[in-house]
Scaffold this motif. Structure first.
Motif, short mmCIF file in Angstrom:
data_model
loop_
_atom_site.label_atom_id
_atom_site.label_comp_id
_atom_site.label_asym_id
_atom_site.label_seq_id
_atom_site.Cartn_x
_atom_site.Cartn_y
_atom_site.Cartn_z
N THR A 1 0.85 -1.27 0.22
CA THR A 1 -0.04 0.11 -0.01
C THR A 1 0.65 1.03 0.06
O THR A 1 1.91 1.22 0.29
CB THR A 1 -0.91 -0.09 1.29
N PHE A 2 0.19 2.24 -0.45
CA PHE A 2 1.11 3.49 -0.55
C PHE A 2 0.26 4.87 -0.28
O PHE A 2 -0.85 4.75 -0.23
CB PHE A 2 1.78 3.72 -1.88
N ASP A 3 0.90 5.70 0.32
CA ASP A 3 0.32 6.91 0.79
C ASP A 3 1.09 8.29 -0.24
O ASP A 3 2.29 8.17 -0.35
CB ASP A 3 0.36 7.53 2.16
N VAL A 4 0.16 9.18 -0.68
CA VAL A 4 1.08 10.33 -1.34
C VAL A 4 0.51 11.58 -0.42
O VAL A 4 -0.61 11.81 -0.31
CB VAL A 4 0.66 10.22 -2.82
N TYR A 5 1.36 12.56 -0.65
CA TYR A 5 1.09 13.83 0.12
C TYR A 5 1.42 14.91 -1.17
O TYR A 5 2.34 14.78 -1.60
CB TYR A 5 1.91 14.24 1.23
N ALA A 6 0.63 15.91 -1.01
CA ALA A 6 1.07 17.24 -1.86
C ALA A 6 1.53 18.19 -0.76
O ALA A 6 0.51 18.69 -0.09
CB ALA A 6 -0.26 17.43 -2.81
N VAL A 7 2.32 18.50 -0.72
CA VAL A 7 2.88 19.49 0.27
C VAL A 7 3.25 21.00 -0.50
O VAL A 7 4.20 20.80 -1.20
CB VAL A 7 4.12 18.96 0.97
N ALA A 8 2.87 22.06 0.13
CA ALA A 8 3.02 23.26 -0.28
C ALA A 8 4.52 23.94 0.08
O ALA A 8 4.88 23.04 1.16
CB ALA A 8 2.38 24.10 0.06
N SER A 9 5.16 24.71 -0.40
CA SER A 9 6.56 24.88 -0.01
C SER A 9 6.46 25.25 1.28
O SER A 9 5.57 26.40 1.66
CB SER A 9 7.01 26.09 -1.12
N GLY A 10 7.31 25.05 2.03
CA GLY A 10 7.48 25.39 3.39
C GLY A 10 6.54 24.44 4.44
O GLY A 10 6.43 24.50 5.68
N VAL B 1 4.62 20.73 5.51
CA VAL B 1 5.15 19.34 6.08
C VAL B 1 4.11 18.17 5.67
O VAL B 1 2.98 18.64 5.46
CB VAL B 1 5.26 19.31 7.68
N VAL B 2 4.80 17.03 5.54
CA VAL B 2 4.01 15.78 5.45
C VAL B 2 3.07 15.56 6.73
O VAL B 2 3.70 15.46 7.77
CB VAL B 2 4.97 14.61 5.08
N SER B 3 1.88 15.81 6.40
CA SER B 3 0.71 15.25 7.45
C SER B 3 -0.37 15.04 6.92
O SER B 3 -0.51 14.81 5.57
CB SER B 3 0.58 16.49 8.52
N THR B 4 -1.30 14.55 7.59
CA THR B 4 -2.66 14.04 7.03
C THR B 4 -3.31 15.23 6.44
O THR B 4 -4.16 15.14 5.42
CB THR B 4 -3.68 13.64 8.43
N ALA B 5 -3.04 16.31 6.76
CA ALA B 5 -3.40 17.77 6.19
C ALA B 5 -3.12 17.76 4.76
O ALA B 5 -3.84 18.38 4.00
CB ALA B 5 -3.16 19.19 6.89
N THR B 6 -1.79 17.31 4.19
CA THR B 6 -1.38 17.35 2.94
C THR B 6 -1.68 16.14 2.13
O THR B 6 -1.22 15.85 0.93
CB THR B 6 -0.17 17.77 2.97
N GLN B 7 -2.27 14.96 3.03
CA GLN B 7 -2.31 13.74 2.25
C GLN B 7 -3.36 13.74 1.17
O GLN B 7 -4.60 14.26 1.62
CB GLN B 7 -2.65 12.88 3.18
N ILE B 8 -2.89 13.36 -0.09
CA ILE B 8 -3.98 13.01 -1.26
C ILE B 8 -4.39 11.69 -1.44
O ILE B 8 -5.18 11.17 -2.32
CB ILE B 8 -3.62 14.00 -2.42
N LEU B 9 -3.39 10.83 -1.07
CA LEU B 9 -3.80 9.39 -1.60
C LEU B 9 -3.52 8.45 -0.19
O LEU B 9 -2.39 8.77 0.45
CB LEU B 9 -3.01 8.77 -2.41
N LYS B 10 -4.46 7.89 0.38
CA LYS B 10 -4.40 7.10 1.75
C LYS B 10 -4.33 5.54 1.46
O LYS B 10 -5.41 4.94 0.90
CB LYS B 10 -5.33 7.50 2.43
N SER B 11 -3.37 4.77 1.76
CA SER B 11 -3.48 3.31 1.91
C SER B 11 -3.83 2.56 0.51
O SER B 11 -4.94 1.81 0.45
CB SER B 11 -4.23 2.73 2.99
N VAL B 12 -3.58 3.24 -0.74
CA VAL B 12 -3.91 2.64 -1.74
C VAL B 12 -3.16 1.29 -2.14
O VAL B 12 -1.87 1.35 -1.86
CB VAL B 12 -3.57 3.37 -3.06
N SER B 13 -4.17 0.22 -2.09
CA SER B 13 -3.55 -1.28 -2.34
C SER B 13 -3.07 -1.42 -3.60
O SER B 13 -3.93 -1.16 -4.75
CB SER B 13 -4.26 -2.43 -1.67
#
Lengths: 243, 103
Positions: free
Chosen positions: B40-49, B51-63
């Motif tokens: 499974t994988f997660d992806v985050y889109a993080v604006a400059s400055g 951090v990686v967090s649930t607030a920036t997550q765009i894909l969660k636990s895609v199998s």
């Protein structure tokens, strides 16, 4: 978003398993309702079936699967846990002459005589030792008429009625319409009835071939006394007929 | 216009793309290159400055089953200079290929 190998019906949710073909070729569904099989009459069966085809037969009112490999016999009913009806069938009286009785109500594998319980009067017959099962299409005998046959005769006098059974087809070089069958057998007078009547004349001593083209028969290893012969069918779990 | 490829680590998030100037992400292709492991994988889109967090997550636990590929090509992402995409997989068997174009 989409998967390359996985095929799902819901394009908005590529991971949805409501109905999908997984990347490893498993077909999955999360449906809790049912999987409705293709349904059609016997005549709707595919012309070129392959092993594993499954459908509901609306003629037979049963689900069926195609299996022609191994011991498979083609389209076979998918068995359920319904109890099978064990059914007695009378095969008539012995006459100290006949060794052949039948046909059975449905075809039984001739390699499994133990699947049919055979009794003469109240005496159990031992499979293979006392009887065998044979396919009707292997039954054929040649008899001769001892009285000349005339056009329109509905009865024929023959030299023997040994193993001449009602339902057999009778043929000769001429004088009988295609599909003429034996309708009665009098072992005392050796007179057999036929239908339709003879369509031409035959002199005494003409070879007449009597045969079956289908069915399963009980072939005793010896003559049967003048007692009732009956069988019990259904122990193989396939009664009524399988297809 | 370029392709950026990387393999997502399992123990930490991996930066799979860093925008240099304004860029549009046209396609992201995730491929499980292992022949037997489902990950499974997660992806985050993080604006400059950010951090990686649930607030920036765009894909969660895609199998992603073994040998399967997941394509994210319907949703376009517009990144400003310094914006980044980060990813993490349960097992390090997933590559991420990002196709981007400068705008």
């Amino acid at each position: 978003m989409r998967f390359i190998k996985r095929l799902g019906l819901n394009r908005k949710d590529p991971a949805n398993n409501r109905f999908a073909v997984q990347a490893d070729d498993r077909i999955v569904t999360t449906s809790k309702v049912s999987l409705q099989l293709p349904s059609g009459a016997t005549s709707d069966r595919p012309a070129t079936p392959v092993n594993g085809m499954t459908r509901y037969n609306s003629t037979l009112n049963d689900s069926e699967v195609y299996n022609i490999s191994g011991s498979g016999a083609g389209w076979e009913k998918i068995k359920t846990n319904r109890q099978t009806t064990v059914t007695p069938q009378s095969l008539g009286l012995g006459n100290y002459v006949n060794t052949l009785f039948g046909p059975l109500s449905y075809d039984v594998s001739t390699s499994k005589p133990q699947n049919v319980l055979v009794f003469v009067d109240n005496v159990y017959q031992i499979p293979t030792t006392n009887y065998a099962l044979i396919a009707g299409n292997t039954i054929s005998a040649v008899i001769q008429n001892t009285v000349s046959i005339n056009n329109g005769d509905a009865t024929i006098t023959v030299n023997t009625t040994s193993n001449v059974l009602i339902g057999e087809t009778i043929t000769a070089a001429s004088g009988f319409a295609a599909g003429t069958t034996i309708t009665s057998v009098n072992t005392a007078t050796r007179v057999i009835g036929i239908s339709p009547s003879a369509t031409g004349g035959n002199s005494i001593g003409t070879n007449l071939t009597v045969s079956f083209s289908s069915g399963t028969f009980v072939q005793f290893t010896g003559i049967v006394p003048a007692k009732q012969v009956f069988v019990l069918l259904g122990f193989d779990g396939y009664y009524p007929p399988n297809s | 216009m370029a392709i950026t490829s990387s393999v997502m680590a399992s123990t930490t998030t991996t930066r799979i793309f860093l925008a240099s100037g304004d860029q549009a992400i046209t396609t992201i292709i995730f491929c499980n290159f292992d022949s037997s492991i489902t990950a499974t994988f997660d992806v985050y889109a993080v604006a400059s400055g950010g951090v990686v967090s649930t607030a920036t997550q765009i894909l969660k636990s895609v199998s992603l089953p073994a040998t399967e590929t997941f394509v994210m090509d319907t949703e376009k992402l517009i990144l400003a200079n310094g914006d980044a995409l980060w990813g993490q997989s349960s097992v390090s068997v997933i590559s991420a290929s990002v196709s981007s174009v400068g705008i």
